[in-house]
Scaffold this motif. Structure first.
Motif, PDB file in Angstrom:
ATOM      1  N   MET A  26      38.043  -8.429   4.170  1.00  0.00           N
ATOM      2  CA  MET A  26      37.347  -9.353   5.567  1.00  0.00           C
ATOM      3  C   MET A  26      37.225  -8.212   6.099  1.00  0.00           C
ATOM      4  O   MET A  26      36.876  -7.194   5.759  1.00  0.00           O
ATOM      5  N   ALA A  85      35.993  -6.690   9.368  1.00  0.00           N
ATOM      6  CA  ALA A  85      35.962  -6.856  10.607  1.00  0.00           C
ATOM      7  C   ALA A  85      34.824  -6.318  11.314  1.00  0.00           C
ATOM      8  O   ALA A  85      35.384  -4.726  11.664  1.00  0.00           O
ATOM      9  N   SER A  88      45.175  -4.832  10.697  1.00  0.00           N
ATOM     10  CA  SER A  88      44.838  -6.243   9.829  1.00  0.00           C
ATOM     11  C   SER A  88      43.475  -7.331   9.854  1.00  0.00           C
ATOM     12  O   SER A  88      42.906  -7.832   9.409  1.00  0.00           O
ATOM     13  N   ILE A 124      38.318  -2.071  12.754  1.00  0.00           N
ATOM     14  CA  ILE A 124      39.013  -1.782  11.089  1.00  0.00           C
ATOM     15  C   ILE A 124      37.615  -2.053  10.580  1.00  0.00           C
ATOM     16  O   ILE A 124      36.470  -2.769  10.228  1.00  0.00           O
ATOM     17  N   GLY A 162      36.980  -2.166   5.671  1.00  0.00           N
ATOM     18  CA  GLY A 162      37.382  -1.987   4.599  1.00  0.00           C
ATOM     19  C   GLY A 162      38.188  -3.641   4.718  1.00  0.00           C
ATOM     20  O   GLY A 162      38.468  -4.608   5.465  1.00  0.00           O
ATOM     21  N   ARG A 163      38.433  -3.622   3.264  1.00  0.00           N
ATOM     22  CA  ARG A 163      38.846  -4.540   2.396  1.00  0.00           C
ATOM     23  C   ARG A 163      40.330  -4.997   3.457  1.00  0.00           C
ATOM     24  O   ARG A 163      41.190  -3.752   2.639  1.00  0.00           O
TER      25      ARG A 163
END
Lengths: 310, 271
Positions: A1, A3, B78, B90, B92-93
């Motif tokens: 994902m 973000a 996360s 954040i 990146g995966r």
């Protein structure tokens, strides 16, 4: 994902008492929807999984959905066509189709309230967009709808003769209906519109119910009443005959003020060759615009709070 | 560029008791005038004023007592929890592995669970199909993979979950403790894969109570205490301060040898 967020708070001002603006941005609300759609494999799989789960280890499996709809349609059709002295050839398809569309609306409303509550485990373990769970619920309802449509096709095949006859009436002294024809295809955009609206309903009710756990109860307690208030087992013809020919919308407020009636009509009317009215489309489109605006505002403001609330 | 930046972040959990969670109070409260002063929902400050910066290549261990906020910090990193105050960025995966059991379905077969778990971790169906054989090999579950998951023992489940989790290529890997319950032979095998996975991933944050795993996987560490960051530095320094003794004092010689060969413990300062 991914973000993505724009952070300009590099200055180490610890006293940022107000939440940083980046939590509540349109950009991130739309990114949520966009990312949700792109994870199609995940939500479509989860939606299917829900269905398979429900009928695991039963011999007929998801065919039970179809079967129970068939039994209900048959029972309701036989009973109410007798009660209203209506011809079963047209009244049974009327009830069946109405009930199928109703099931979709019912599911979207009641399961919509539980969308995030039911996915608590996943929400706390995976940084997925909220719309994934909305689409999971919506997809599940769509699959259920598709299973129920089998009954529709069976019923239409059986009663093809009565439904295609132009000028049939549903109940005594009702308006003559044009009969089933190519205009039935209008049910496809009709259902698309219905699903579009189900989307905001699930999103909005889901977020609100996560915070206020009474909302699901409110919905469940009202939904039975709504079933009987909506012309599914009865017809607007019956209502009109009470007021005579001059019946205006004021006399018909019971149905005209009921948003579910308009949603019902845009899908049901084409499917059984009933007279269609553009005003349903206008109202439904209006509800879609207002509803999505509302849901987007709520998504923007409370998207990041859902994981705290579940 | 894979990185996690957190500035002065706090995570406050609102605790809605039965009363404040219902509409009743909001509605009736207005009518009845100001009787209750409990308009504010009580909150638990799970994390307080956290500032972390982790970049590609970093291997960060999280230590601290139960309830110190390790898991919450991982969820903050996360992106599951967005900070109530402060901010986080954040890039990146993220592949979060907090609970080996999440997303596992009792009624479907091991193979199907491998697919689902992979989808949850952000893989596509095609990518997972390529990995299925490798995972099946690793787990040594054989024909059991076509049986429903409910027939599995706890250890077999852990094997399956570990197999999937260690097969992915994450940019950001966030691991929570709870990798146990397998026999020692398998653990060795799992450790190798875990080390390999960590090497593949761009960035690791790992919460654990097991010193040897920390020593093997991490280079720097953060010590969490009651929601605060008590200390941040090289793994050895942090562990020394946290445990009150040098972590290298009582590790078995074989572990020391392995660590010594594979990767001389760097005393490079963390962030």
């Amino acid at each position: 994902m991914h973000a993505t967020s724009t952070v300009d708070a590099a200055d180490e001002s610890a006293a940022t008492a107000k939440p940083t603006p980046d939590r509540r941005s349109w950009e991130r609300a739309f990114a949520d929807l966009r990312d949700g759609f792109t994870q199609r494999e995940l939500w479509s799989h989860l939606g299917w999984q829900d269905i398979k789960q429900r009928y695991r280890r039963s011999v007929l499996g998801p065919l039970w959905i179809t079967l129970s709809m068939g039994v209900t349609a048959l029972g309701l059709g036989l009973l109410y066509s007798q009660l209203f002295d209506a011809s079963i050839g047209t009244f049974l398809p009327y009830i069946t189709t109405g009930f199928i569309v109703w099931q979709f609306m019912l599911g979207s409303l009641t399961e919509g309230t539980n969308t995030f509550i039911a996915n608590e485990g996943l929400i706390k373990h995976l940084p997925a967009p909220l719309s994934v769970y909305v689409l999971r619920t919506l997809w599940r309802q769509t699959i259920l709808f598709a299973h129920n449509m089998i009954i529709y096709f069976i019923v239409v095949t059986i009663f093809w003769g009565s439904l295609t006859k132009s000028g049939y009436v549903l109940t005594d002294a009702g308006i003559p209906q044009p009969g089933l024809g190519w205009s039935a295809l209008l049910a496809i955009p009709g259902f698309a519109m219905l699903a579009l609206n189900a989307g905001w309903v699930i999103l909005l009710l889901g977020i609100v119910s996560t915070r206020f756990r009474d909302i699901p109860q409110v919905i469940t307690s009202l939904i039975n009443l709504m079933f009987f208030m909506t012309p599914i087992v009865w017809t607007t013809d019956i209502l009109k005959s009470k007021f005579g020919e001059s019946a205006g919308w004021r006399d018909l407020w019971v149905v005209e003020l009921n948003p579910l009636y308009h949603f019902l009509q845009i899908v049901r009317a084409p499917l059984i060759g009933n007279e269609q009215s553009w005003h349903h489309w206008v109202i439904v489109a209006g509800i879609a615009v207002v509803g999505w605006s509302l849901a987007l505002v709520v998504l923007r403001n409370y998207r990041s709070r859902v994981s705290y609330w579940v | 560029m894979t990185s996690i930046e957190v500035w002065n972040a706090s995570v406050d959990f609102p605790i809605f008791d039965a009363k404040s969670r219902s509409l009743k109070k909001k509605v009736l409260g207005k009518v009845g005038g100001k009787i209750g002063t409990d308009s504010k929902v009580p909150v638990i400050e799970a994390l307080h004023d956290i500032t972390v910066s982790v970049h590609a290549g970093d291997r960060v261990g999280l230590v601290g007592h139960n309830g110190a906020g390790k898991s919450t910090l991982l969820r903050l990193l996360s992106g599951i929890y967005e900070p109530t105050r402060g901010s986080a960025k954040i890039q990146g995966r993220v592949a979060p592995v907090f609970d080996l059991g999440v997303g596992m379905d009792q009624e479907i077969s091991g193979y199907e669970n491998i697919m689902i778990r992979g989808l949850y971790l952000g893989m596509t169906r095609k990518q997972m199909e390529k990995r299925v054989d490798d995972i099946a090999d690793f787990t040594e579950l054989g024909d059991y993979l076509s049986m429903p998951l409910r027939t599995y023992s706890t250890g077999m489940r852990v094997r399956l979950a570990l197999g999937v989790v260690t097969s992915i290529d994450p940019e950001i890997l966030l691991l929570d403790e709870g990798i146990g319950a397998v026999d020692s032979r398998f653990l060795n095998k799992a450790r190798d894969r875990l080390v390999d996975l960590v090497r593949r991933s761009g960035l690791l944050v790992f919460a654990s109570h097991q010193d040897d795993l920390l020593l093997e996987l991490c280079t720097s560490a953060i010590w969490m205490d009651e929601g605060h960051m008590r200390m941040q530095g090289s793994l050895r320094d942090v562990l020394k301060a946290y445990k009150g003794k040098d972590p290298f004092q009582n590790i078995s010689p074989e572990t020391a040898a392995r660590l010594g060969i594979e990767r001389p413990v760097s005393v490079k300062g963390g962030e």
